[in-house]
Design a protein around this motif. Structure first.
Motif, mmCIF file in Angstrom:
data_model
loop_
_atom_site.group_PDB
_atom_site.id
_atom_site.type_symbol
_atom_site.label_atom_id
_atom_site.label_comp_id
_atom_site.label_asym_id
_atom_site.label_seq_id
_atom_site.Cartn_x
_atom_site.Cartn_y
_atom_site.Cartn_z
ATOM 1 N N ARG A 230 -26.787 5.526 -23.670
ATOM 2 C CA ARG A 230 -26.995 7.341 -23.264
ATOM 3 C C ARG A 230 -25.529 8.055 -23.071
ATOM 4 N NH1 ARG A 230 -31.106 9.972 -21.563
ATOM 5 N NH2 ARG A 230 -32.212 7.936 -21.331
ATOM 6 N N THR B 257 -27.092 20.160 -26.785
ATOM 7 C CA THR B 257 -27.929 20.095 -26.915
ATOM 8 C C THR B 257 -28.887 20.082 -27.848
ATOM 9 O OG1 THR B 257 -28.090 19.675 -24.808
ATOM 10 C CG2 THR B 257 -30.034 19.844 -25.370
ATOM 11 N N TYR B 258 -28.600 20.779 -28.317
ATOM 12 C CA TYR B 258 -29.229 21.969 -29.449
ATOM 13 C C TYR B 258 -29.017 22.784 -31.115
ATOM 14 C CZ TYR B 258 -31.499 23.345 -25.155
ATOM 15 O OH TYR B 258 -32.489 23.775 -23.920
ATOM 16 N N ARG C 117 -25.832 24.111 -31.460
ATOM 17 C CA ARG C 117 -25.970 26.232 -31.576
ATOM 18 C C ARG C 117 -26.105 25.940 -29.976
ATOM 19 N NH1 ARG C 117 -31.011 29.074 -33.873
ATOM 20 N NH2 ARG C 117 -31.472 30.249 -32.512
ATOM 21 N N VAL D 215 -27.231 28.696 -26.786
ATOM 22 C CA VAL D 215 -28.730 29.317 -26.815
ATOM 23 C C VAL D 215 -28.454 30.355 -25.740
ATOM 24 C CG1 VAL D 215 -30.916 28.874 -25.605
ATOM 25 C CG2 VAL D 215 -30.008 27.169 -27.762
ATOM 26 N N ARG D 216 -28.292 30.596 -24.402
ATOM 27 C CA ARG D 216 -27.592 31.521 -23.408
ATOM 28 C C ARG D 216 -26.307 32.255 -23.824
ATOM 29 N NH1 ARG D 216 -30.638 29.265 -17.927
ATOM 30 N NH2 ARG D 216 -33.342 29.642 -18.757
ATOM 31 N N THR E 124 -27.668 13.830 -22.082
ATOM 32 C CA THR E 124 -28.016 14.160 -20.723
ATOM 33 C C THR E 124 -27.015 14.856 -20.738
ATOM 34 O OG1 THR E 124 -29.350 11.906 -20.263
ATOM 35 C CG2 THR E 124 -28.488 13.301 -18.549
ATOM 36 N N GLY F 248 -28.520 27.615 -21.508
ATOM 37 C CA GLY F 248 -28.992 26.653 -22.019
ATOM 38 C C GLY F 248 -29.849 25.782 -22.379
ATOM 39 N N ALA F 249 -28.590 24.485 -21.438
ATOM 40 C CA ALA F 249 -29.737 23.351 -21.432
ATOM 41 C C ALA F 249 -29.621 22.489 -20.289
ATOM 42 C CB ALA F 249 -27.579 22.412 -21.544
ATOM 43 N N PRO F 250 -30.195 21.795 -21.486
ATOM 44 C CA PRO F 250 -31.096 21.021 -19.718
ATOM 45 C C PRO F 250 -30.148 20.473 -19.035
ATOM 46 C CG PRO F 250 -31.981 19.946 -21.379
ATOM 47 C CD PRO F 250 -30.861 20.930 -21.577
ATOM 48 N N THR F 251 -29.611 20.877 -17.117
ATOM 49 C CA THR F 251 -28.709 20.359 -16.780
ATOM 50 C C THR F 251 -29.291 19.197 -15.391
ATOM 51 O OG1 THR F 251 -28.383 21.551 -15.239
ATOM 52 C CG2 THR F 251 -26.885 21.562 -17.315
ATOM 53 N N VAL F 252 -29.089 17.781 -14.958
ATOM 54 C CA VAL F 252 -29.243 17.075 -13.350
ATOM 55 C C VAL F 252 -28.395 17.834 -12.865
ATOM 56 C CG1 VAL F 252 -28.583 14.785 -13.003
ATOM 57 C CG2 VAL F 252 -29.403 15.625 -15.322
ATOM 58 N N THR F 253 -28.293 17.674 -11.389
ATOM 59 C CA THR F 253 -27.912 18.709 -10.392
ATOM 60 C C THR F 253 -27.475 17.580 -10.023
ATOM 61 O OG1 THR F 253 -29.531 20.577 -10.198
ATOM 62 C CG2 THR F 253 -27.977 20.728 -8.494
ATOM 63 N N VAL F 254 -26.242 17.431 -9.053
ATOM 64 C CA VAL F 254 -25.247 16.156 -8.497
ATOM 65 C C VAL F 254 -24.833 16.961 -7.349
ATOM 66 C CG1 VAL F 254 -25.200 14.575 -10.341
ATOM 67 C CG2 VAL F 254 -23.830 16.042 -10.047
ATOM 68 N N PHE G 186 -26.694 8.635 -9.022
ATOM 69 C CA PHE G 186 -27.896 8.794 -9.871
ATOM 70 C C PHE G 186 -27.389 7.577 -11.148
ATOM 71 C CE2 PHE G 186 -27.580 11.558 -14.135
ATOM 72 C CZ PHE G 186 -29.226 11.091 -14.432
ATOM 73 N N ARG H 269 -39.886 20.172 -31.243
ATOM 74 C CA ARG H 269 -39.311 20.486 -29.597
ATOM 75 C C ARG H 269 -40.877 20.073 -28.511
ATOM 76 N NH1 ARG H 269 -33.687 20.040 -27.297
ATOM 77 N NH2 ARG H 269 -33.730 20.918 -29.471
ATOM 78 N N ARG I 278 -34.644 9.441 -9.499
ATOM 79 C CA ARG I 278 -34.715 10.336 -8.187
ATOM 80 C C ARG I 278 -35.862 10.022 -7.329
ATOM 81 N NH1 ARG I 278 -30.457 15.175 -8.276
ATOM 82 N NH2 ARG I 278 -28.981 13.985 -8.965
ATOM 83 N N ALA J 211 -34.054 14.351 -13.665
ATOM 84 C CA ALA J 211 -34.805 14.903 -14.915
ATOM 85 C C ALA J 211 -33.144 16.093 -15.209
ATOM 86 C CB ALA J 211 -35.661 15.310 -16.095
ATOM 87 N N PRO J 212 -32.854 15.883 -16.094
ATOM 88 C CA PRO J 212 -32.114 17.326 -16.797
ATOM 89 C C PRO J 212 -33.473 18.794 -16.956
ATOM 90 C CG PRO J 212 -31.436 16.166 -18.283
ATOM 91 C CD PRO J 212 -32.665 15.009 -17.484
ATOM 92 N N THR J 213 -32.818 19.851 -15.867
ATOM 93 C CA THR J 213 -34.023 20.777 -16.715
ATOM 94 C C THR J 213 -33.022 22.113 -16.551
ATOM 95 O OG1 THR J 213 -33.306 21.233 -14.173
ATOM 96 C CG2 THR J 213 -35.241 20.089 -14.390
ATOM 97 N N VAL J 214 -33.846 22.879 -17.497
ATOM 98 C CA VAL J 214 -33.292 24.192 -17.826
ATOM 99 C C VAL J 214 -33.971 25.755 -16.564
ATOM 100 C CG1 VAL J 214 -33.311 26.493 -19.183
ATOM 101 C CG2 VAL J 214 -33.809 23.703 -20.591
ATOM 102 N N PHE K 16 -35.528 32.702 -23.538
ATOM 103 C CA PHE K 16 -34.784 30.993 -24.225
ATOM 104 C C PHE K 16 -36.443 30.460 -25.327
ATOM 105 C CE2 PHE K 16 -35.862 26.638 -23.104
ATOM 106 C CZ PHE K 16 -34.267 25.924 -23.207
ATOM 107 N N GLN L 123 -34.301 31.729 -27.974
ATOM 108 C CA GLN L 123 -33.531 31.433 -28.534
ATOM 109 C C GLN L 123 -33.376 29.873 -29.230
ATOM 110 O OE1 GLN L 123 -30.741 33.510 -28.800
ATOM 111 N NE2 GLN L 123 -31.923 35.197 -28.325
ATOM 112 N N PRO M 243 -33.641 26.786 -31.503
ATOM 113 C CA PRO M 243 -33.607 26.741 -32.466
ATOM 114 C C PRO M 243 -34.263 25.797 -33.172
ATOM 115 C CG PRO M 243 -32.062 25.273 -31.411
ATOM 116 C CD PRO M 243 -32.628 25.922 -30.148
#
Lengths: 348, 348
Positions: free
Chosen positions: A3, A41-42, A44, A46-47, A77, A88-94, A121, B3, B47, B89-92, B121, B124, B126
């Motif tokens: 990963r 992630t994409y 390009r 996005v946001r 990730t 706009g990418a999915p992110t993990v919160t820490v 994590f 996707r 988690r 999990a990563p989240t938007v 979102f 945008q 792709p």
């Protein structure tokens, strides 16, 4: 399974004039980690309102990493390691928050908590191997801050003389004197002398570092505790993460994978750091040619690393993908980004 | 490229006794969307403290979707559509907040904003094609709330008689009378009569829906505006999303992909809904056999859908992966989850 984890964060240290090239200007630089996360992630933005480029137009190393991700189908990730702008990418919160200018007294109060959450994590991720990368403008300066606080300022020194601290730079002309002044002020405002945080990496990260470095170090710590192989994917910032791990008592096998551009940077000696910190060093040369504007800029010493570029290239090499194919992928991602920048999306 | 987007959210409507089977008990159910997101992303909880199962032990449909994702190497993205518990999990982020019990006056104040941000979102992204899925315990009740507010309560009615509203259920015995009572109370507390929100989907979502449905509808709206193909991956909750789109003036091509378990549910008539809302309907039968506890539970009418299970199966079918191979993958994911539940991770 491998990963690839990008720790994306910010430090207001990047706003200091002439300290970083990780954005066209200091105002746009704060968007770089959010945009890099989207490009990874994409493919390009996005946001994010920008495609990150240096003041001279050199595109973000996210372009290179994305090209490798597309070719290899890597699992990626993104961890929110202190983003200051939406992504706009999915992110993990820490629990990481945007870092302050290290010349302030307590610039990264979220560092110990983010380190701890990232460590948990890292313990729980199911992968056999992690590649850990960063995107944090101003990050080499905070890396020097952490190394200095730990008493390792000269671990990257280009020779055996005392050099008063060395790290690489995203600029062709490394503003090392400026970085040393900023770091001296940082330690002063925290009433620390060089080496005062030896053995206490979260103190160094909190007082002179940045949140992305805290998250990288925490993830690596958790992974090492659960026998997950760790490759630090990056340049001198990741050397600072390695120093945090060694000072935190993590003695196991640890790899660093970076680019030939960092390895050839005459302001540092990467082999010395690898030897001092017991790192398995992999250097990959993407074979850039001057007939492409992005590649020519890297050949001229711009950017050099970031978004795990060196680690991604090492993974491509390990998978026996010819560098010519990666260069072709870089051209594709680059052209797509240019096309995207030109495309008018009608407002809703 | 395709996707697969999971919209993961919560509504306190799920806490009503006997209304949902998307968790072992109401207290654990609030973790289900967070855990489902992790299983989709990593193949196991990271988690979350639970592997989601129904009160009788039927495992979450995330197991099925993950098995398909692993076989096909699908790109997945999780959107935080109102999670109430942490996820690894990563989240938007689209500004969705955990929904209230729809019997309250204003249960989902974040619905209009989340719809708008999800729509941006969706514009945008792709990709050529989106599969949109949900995980929200209590979601069929809020779906009935939305359908009723729009004046479409009987679009899923099993016959032409007035049936006073119908949706499917994660329980083998659909508590449809209870759902109708809850929805009647929901509309009453918002001073709405059935059909009062016709043409105003965000009003229906805000007053009688849930945040996940608002995000699904918003994503679909943005995608349709930019000529991205949309498949609603799920059962009667996704029919409610389709109704929101049609009431919002989105007239284009729209697909619904669900499981044979939903299609065979005698409390609803899916063909009627597909015809009324002009949906291209795909029903996929995974060919479950009773010799595996998870598959036997589905054959007995538990769960039926969720986490885009029907859409994932349709993608497997389209890729010509034999269902026997998917069933083998389901056994693998299931065994891994059981092993994980047994594994003791030493405390740090």
């Amino acid at each position: 399974m491998t990963r690839f984890v990008l720790c994306a964060g910010t430090t207001r240290t990047a706003q200091i004039d002439e300290i970083s090239a990780a954005g066209a200007d200091p105002e746009l630089m704060v968007h770089t980690p959010s945009a890099d996360s989207e490009i990874l992630t994409y493919g390009r933005p996005v946001r994010s309102p920008v495609v990150p480029v240096s003041p001279t137009g050199c595109p973000t190393p996210a372009v290179v990493t994305r090209a490798v991700v597309e070719r290899l189908g890597l699992d990626t990730t993104v961890v929110d390691a202190g983003l200051a702008e939406p992504t706009g990418a999915p992110t993990v919160t820490v629990g990481a928050h945007s870092g302050g200018d290290i010349r302030e007294r307590d610039p990264v109060p979220s560092a110990p908590g983010a380190f701890a959450a990232a460590r948990q994590f890292g313990r729980q991720l199911p992968d056999d191997e992690l590649f850990l990368a960063e995107t944090v403008p101003g990050g080499t300066t905070t890396a020097l801050g952490v190394l200095t606080a730990l008493g390792e300022a000269d671990v990257l020194g280009p020779d055996d003389e005392v050099v008063d601290g060395a790290v690489s730079s995203s600029l062709p002309e490394n503003p090392l004197e400026l970085k040393r002044e900023v770091v001296a002020e940082a330690l002063g405002s925290s009433a620390l002398s060089p080496g005062d945080a030896a053995g206490e990496p979260t103190v160094a990260l909190r007082r002179a570092g940045d949140p992305a470095l805290a998250v990288v170090a925490g993830l690596a710590a958790g992974a090492l505790e659960t026998d997950t192989a760790v490759t630090l994917a990056g340049g001198t910032q990741l050397v600072a993460a390695a120093a945090c791990l060694r000072h935190g008592g993590y003695g196991g096998s640890l790899s660093l994978a970076t680019t030939s551009f960092v390895a050839e940077d005459s302001s540092i000696d990467l082999d010395r750091a690898a030897s001092e910190l017991d790192l398995d060093l992999t250097v990959t040369d993407p074979g850039f040619t001057d007939d492409h504007p992005a590649m020519a800029a890297y050949n001229a010493g711009e950017a050099k690393e970031g978004v795990g570029m060196g680690g991604a290239l090492a993974l491509a090499d390990r998978a026996a993908v010819p560098m010519a194919e990666i260069r072709e992928g870089i051209r594709e991602v680059y052209d797509r980004l240019l096309a995207e920048a030109d495309r008018e999306v009608p407002a809703p």
